[in-house]
Motif scaffolding. Sequence first.
Motif, PDB file in Angstrom:
ATOM      1  N   SER A 171       0.856  -1.195   0.000  1.00 44.45           N
ATOM      2  CA  SER A 171       0.000   0.000   0.000  1.00 44.45           C
ATOM      3  C   SER A 171       0.882   1.231   0.000  1.00 44.45           C
ATOM      4  O   SER A 171       2.065   1.178   0.363  1.00 44.45           O
ATOM      5  N   ALA A 172       0.296   2.336  -0.400  1.00 42.70           N
ATOM      6  CA  ALA A 172       1.065   3.577  -0.540  1.00 42.70           C
ATOM      7  C   ALA A 172       1.585   4.062   0.806  1.00 42.70           C
ATOM      8  O   ALA A 172       0.921   3.935   1.839  1.00 42.70           O
ATOM      9  N   ILE A 173       2.789   4.603   0.786  1.00 36.37           N
ATOM     10  CA  ILE A 173       3.389   5.213   1.970  1.00 36.37           C
ATOM     11  C   ILE A 173       2.994   6.690   2.006  1.00 36.37           C
ATOM     12  O   ILE A 173       3.117   7.389   1.007  1.00 36.37           O
ATOM     13  N   GLN A 174       2.522   7.134   3.157  1.00 31.70           N
ATOM     14  CA  GLN A 174       2.116   8.528   3.298  1.00 31.70           C
ATOM     15  C   GLN A 174       3.352   9.409   3.380  1.00 31.70           C
ATOM     16  O   GLN A 174       4.026   9.476   4.412  1.00 31.70           O
ATOM     17  N   MET A 175       3.679  10.100   2.303  1.00 26.36           N
ATOM     18  CA  MET A 175       4.878  10.946   2.262  1.00 26.36           C
ATOM     19  C   MET A 175       4.544  12.413   2.044  1.00 26.36           C
ATOM     20  O   MET A 175       5.450  13.237   1.901  1.00 26.36           O
ATOM     21  N   THR A 176       3.277  12.763   1.966  1.00 24.06           N
ATOM     22  CA  THR A 176       2.858  14.159   1.889  1.00 24.06           C
ATOM     23  C   THR A 176       1.902  14.461   3.034  1.00 24.06           C
ATOM     24  O   THR A 176       1.510  13.564   3.782  1.00 24.06           O
ATOM     25  N   ARG A 177       1.539  15.730   3.165  1.00 24.30           N
ATOM     26  CA  ARG A 177       0.685  16.173   4.264  1.00 24.30           C
ATOM     27  C   ARG A 177       1.303  15.831   5.613  1.00 24.30           C
ATOM     28  O   ARG A 177       0.616  15.431   6.552  1.00 24.30           O
ATOM     29  N   ASN A 178       2.615  15.960   5.713  1.00 29.75           N
ATOM     30  CA  ASN A 178       3.332  15.715   6.960  1.00 29.75           C
ATOM     31  C   ASN A 178       4.639  16.518   6.973  1.00 29.75           C
ATOM     32  O   ASN A 178       4.989  17.186   5.997  1.00 29.75           O
ATOM     33  N   GLU A 179       5.360  16.410   8.078  1.00 29.35           N
ATOM     34  CA  GLU A 179       6.586  17.177   8.230  1.00 29.35           C
ATOM     35  C   GLU A 179       7.691  16.676   7.308  1.00 29.35           C
ATOM     36  O   GLU A 179       8.557  17.462   6.904  1.00 29.35           O
ATOM     37  N   PHE A 180       7.680  15.398   6.985  1.00 30.15           N
ATOM     38  CA  PHE A 180       8.702  14.855   6.086  1.00 30.15           C
ATOM     39  C   PHE A 180       8.682  15.578   4.739  1.00 30.15           C
ATOM     40  O   PHE A 180       9.728  15.999   4.222  1.00 30.15           O
ATOM     41  N   ALA A 181       7.504  15.732   4.164  1.00 29.82           N
ATOM     42  CA  ALA A 181       7.387  16.404   2.876  1.00 29.82           C
ATOM     43  C   ALA A 181       7.822  17.860   2.972  1.00 29.82           C
ATOM     44  O   ALA A 181       8.458  18.394   2.048  1.00 29.82           O
ATOM     45  N   VAL A 182       7.482  18.523   4.082  1.00 28.79           N
ATOM     46  CA  VAL A 182       7.874  19.922   4.264  1.00 28.79           C
ATOM     47  C   VAL A 182       9.394  20.051   4.308  1.00 28.79           C
ATOM     48  O   VAL A 182       9.979  20.931   3.665  1.00 28.79           O
ATOM     49  N   VAL A 183      10.055  19.167   5.051  1.00 33.34           N
ATOM     50  CA  VAL A 183      11.519  19.210   5.149  1.00 33.34           C
ATOM     51  C   VAL A 183      12.160  18.952   3.793  1.00 33.34           C
ATOM     52  O   VAL A 183      13.109  19.635   3.387  1.00 33.34           O
ATOM     53  N   VAL A 184      11.643  17.970   3.060  1.00 38.43           N
ATOM     54  CA  VAL A 184      12.202  17.644   1.738  1.00 38.43           C
ATOM     55  C   VAL A 184      12.050  18.830   0.784  1.00 38.43           C
ATOM     56  O   VAL A 184      13.012  19.236   0.112  1.00 38.43           O
ATOM     57  N   GLY A 185      10.848  19.391   0.713  1.00 35.42           N
ATOM     58  CA  GLY A 185      10.605  20.491  -0.212  1.00 35.42           C
ATOM     59  C   GLY A 185      11.399  21.742   0.129  1.00 35.42           C
ATOM     60  O   GLY A 185      11.978  22.381  -0.759  1.00 35.42           O
ATOM     61  N   MET A 186      11.465  22.098   1.403  1.00 40.60           N
ATOM     62  CA  MET A 186      12.205  23.281   1.802  1.00 40.60           C
ATOM     63  C   MET A 186      13.707  23.091   1.609  1.00 40.60           C
ATOM     64  O   MET A 186      14.411  24.010   1.161  1.00 40.60           O
ATOM     65  N   SER A 187      14.213  21.913   1.949  1.00 41.23           N
ATOM     66  CA  SER A 187      15.647  21.646   1.793  1.00 41.23           C
ATOM     67  C   SER A 187      16.040  21.708   0.318  1.00 41.23           C
ATOM     68  O   SER A 187      17.088  22.272  -0.041  1.00 41.23           O
ATOM     69  N   HIS A 188      15.207  21.133  -0.539  1.00 38.93           N
ATOM     70  CA  HIS A 188      15.500  21.150  -1.968  1.00 38.93           C
ATOM     71  C   HIS A 188      15.587  22.580  -2.488  1.00 38.93           C
ATOM     72  O   HIS A 188      16.454  22.900  -3.329  1.00 38.93           O
ATOM     73  N   TYR A 189      14.748  23.461  -1.994  1.00 37.95           N
ATOM     74  CA  TYR A 189      14.775  24.846  -2.452  1.00 37.95           C
ATOM     75  C   TYR A 189      15.977  25.612  -1.900  1.00 37.95           C
ATOM     76  O   TYR A 189      16.554  26.469  -2.595  1.00 37.95           O
ATOM     77  N   LEU A 190      16.394  25.322  -0.669  1.00 45.46           N
ATOM     78  CA  LEU A 190      17.387  26.143   0.022  1.00 45.46           C
ATOM     79  C   LEU A 190      18.829  25.674  -0.176  1.00 45.46           C
ATOM     80  O   LEU A 190      19.759  26.445   0.102  1.00 45.46           O
ATOM     81  N   ILE A 191      19.029  24.452  -0.620  1.00 39.57           N
ATOM     82  CA  ILE A 191      20.402  23.945  -0.790  1.00 39.57           C
ATOM     83  C   ILE A 191      21.240  24.849  -1.694  1.00 39.57           C
ATOM     84  O   ILE A 191      22.385  25.179  -1.350  1.00 39.57           O
ATOM     85  N   PRO A 192      20.743  25.280  -2.865  1.00 38.91           N
ATOM     86  CA  PRO A 192      21.582  26.145  -3.712  1.00 38.91           C
ATOM     87  C   PRO A 192      22.011  27.441  -3.032  1.00 38.91           C
ATOM     88  O   PRO A 192      23.103  27.951  -3.293  1.00 38.91           O
ATOM     89  N   PHE A 193      21.165  27.989  -2.161  1.00 38.66           N
ATOM     90  CA  PHE A 193      21.527  29.228  -1.474  1.00 38.66           C
ATOM     91  C   PHE A 193      22.672  28.997  -0.486  1.00 38.66           C
ATOM     92  O   PHE A 193      23.447  29.924  -0.213  1.00 38.66           O
ATOM     93  N   ALA A 194      22.763  27.796   0.069  1.00 39.80           N
ATOM     94  CA  ALA A 194      23.836  27.498   1.019  1.00 39.80           C
ATOM     95  C   ALA A 194      25.163  27.248   0.324  1.00 39.80           C
ATOM     96  O   ALA A 194      26.216  27.306   0.969  1.00 39.80           O
ATOM     97  N   VAL A 195      25.127  26.976  -0.967  1.00 43.99           N
ATOM     98  CA  VAL A 195      26.351  26.619  -1.687  1.00 43.99           C
ATOM     99  C   VAL A 195      27.310  27.798  -1.792  1.00 43.99           C
ATOM    100  O   VAL A 195      28.532  27.641  -1.623  1.00 43.99           O
ATOM    101  N   PHE A 196      26.799  29.002  -2.039  1.00 45.05           N
ATOM    102  CA  PHE A 196      27.667  30.126  -2.371  1.00 45.05           C
ATOM    103  C   PHE A 196      28.542  30.597  -1.215  1.00 45.05           C
ATOM    104  O   PHE A 196      29.744  30.818  -1.417  1.00 45.05           O
ATOM    105  N   PRO A 197      28.034  30.779   0.009  1.00 46.79           N
ATOM    106  CA  PRO A 197      28.960  31.112   1.106  1.00 46.79           C
ATOM    107  C   PRO A 197      29.951  29.998   1.388  1.00 46.79           C
ATOM    108  O   PRO A 197      31.101  30.264   1.755  1.00 46.79           O
ATOM    109  N   LEU A 198      29.539  28.736   1.211  1.00 48.23           N
ATOM    110  CA  LEU A 198      30.462  27.620   1.393  1.00 48.23           C
ATOM    111  C   LEU A 198      31.547  27.632   0.322  1.00 48.23           C
ATOM    112  O   LEU A 198      32.727  27.376   0.609  1.00 48.23           O
ATOM    113  N   ALA A 199      31.169  27.934  -0.915  1.00 47.18           N
ATOM    114  CA  ALA A 199      32.145  27.970  -2.005  1.00 47.18           C
ATOM    115  C   ALA A 199      33.181  29.067  -1.772  1.00 47.18           C
ATOM    116  O   ALA A 199      34.386  28.873  -2.025  1.00 47.18           O
TER     117      ALA A 199
END
Length: 269
Positions: A131-159
């Motif tokens: 059966s399907a795993i509940q991966m949306t409408r929860n904190e897991f999905a929020v963390v994944v989506g936000m992290s995916h958006y913010l990773i590129p912004f963290a690259v430049f000060p690190l570089a």
Amino acid sequence: MRAALFLTSPLLLFLGFSYLLPFLGIMQLSFTDPSFGFSQYQQVLSDPLTLSVIWRTVRLCLIVTVVSVSCAYVITLLWVRGRPVVRLLTELCIMIPFWISVLSRAFGWLAMLSNRGLLNTWLKDMGLIDSAIQMTRNEFAVVVGMSHYLIPFAVFPLATAMRNVDERVLTAADGMGASRLRVFWQLFVPMTASGVMGAFLLVFVFSIGFYVTPALLGGGQSVLIAELIYLWIFQIPQWGVAAAMSVVLMIAVGGILYLLMRRYGEIAQ
């Protein structure tokens, strides 16, 4: 000093009209709507629902910040110190997400993580789940989506920090017999601490004000501060409480930034 002030005065005026004046208006609203006093702040700081949203926001933003900076550190290593082909591919992976809107990314993750999405479909086709795993409408999905958006912004000060590392120190440690792992953890990572701190502050501040990604991927089950303020303004007409929450958020973020920068300054000295 006067020349510097003269040259920066247009920017200061722009920031004052764009940010300071609206913020002062919000502060006034927080003390006057619906009546003059501190009742709006009392409601924000005493209401159990509001406090739970604040705690959830801080907790999730810290998780997102740690995940984003950790992933960005690895990506930046490949970008700065990898082979030419690896650098080119990594640079494309860093730049392409900037061409995609936050709304498109959020819908993309919905298509990937929903019960009838690509990931659940693949797992079912391979016989790994029944059966399907509940991966949306929860904190897991929020963390994944936000992290995916913010990773590129963290690259430049690190570089920037990684490009400023003194290669002679690393070469000397390697010549004295230190292993690559020891050189990395005891020399390279401390020498890039300024980039880590800059990336941490940047990502954390961005994540505090996120609205679209948590609203879509959380599905109302993981409400953060920005979404709560939206509800107070557009669905539950409590403008004074929303303004008070905005002021509290602004002060809290400023205080956190001050403490972290002061702590980091003490360590650096």
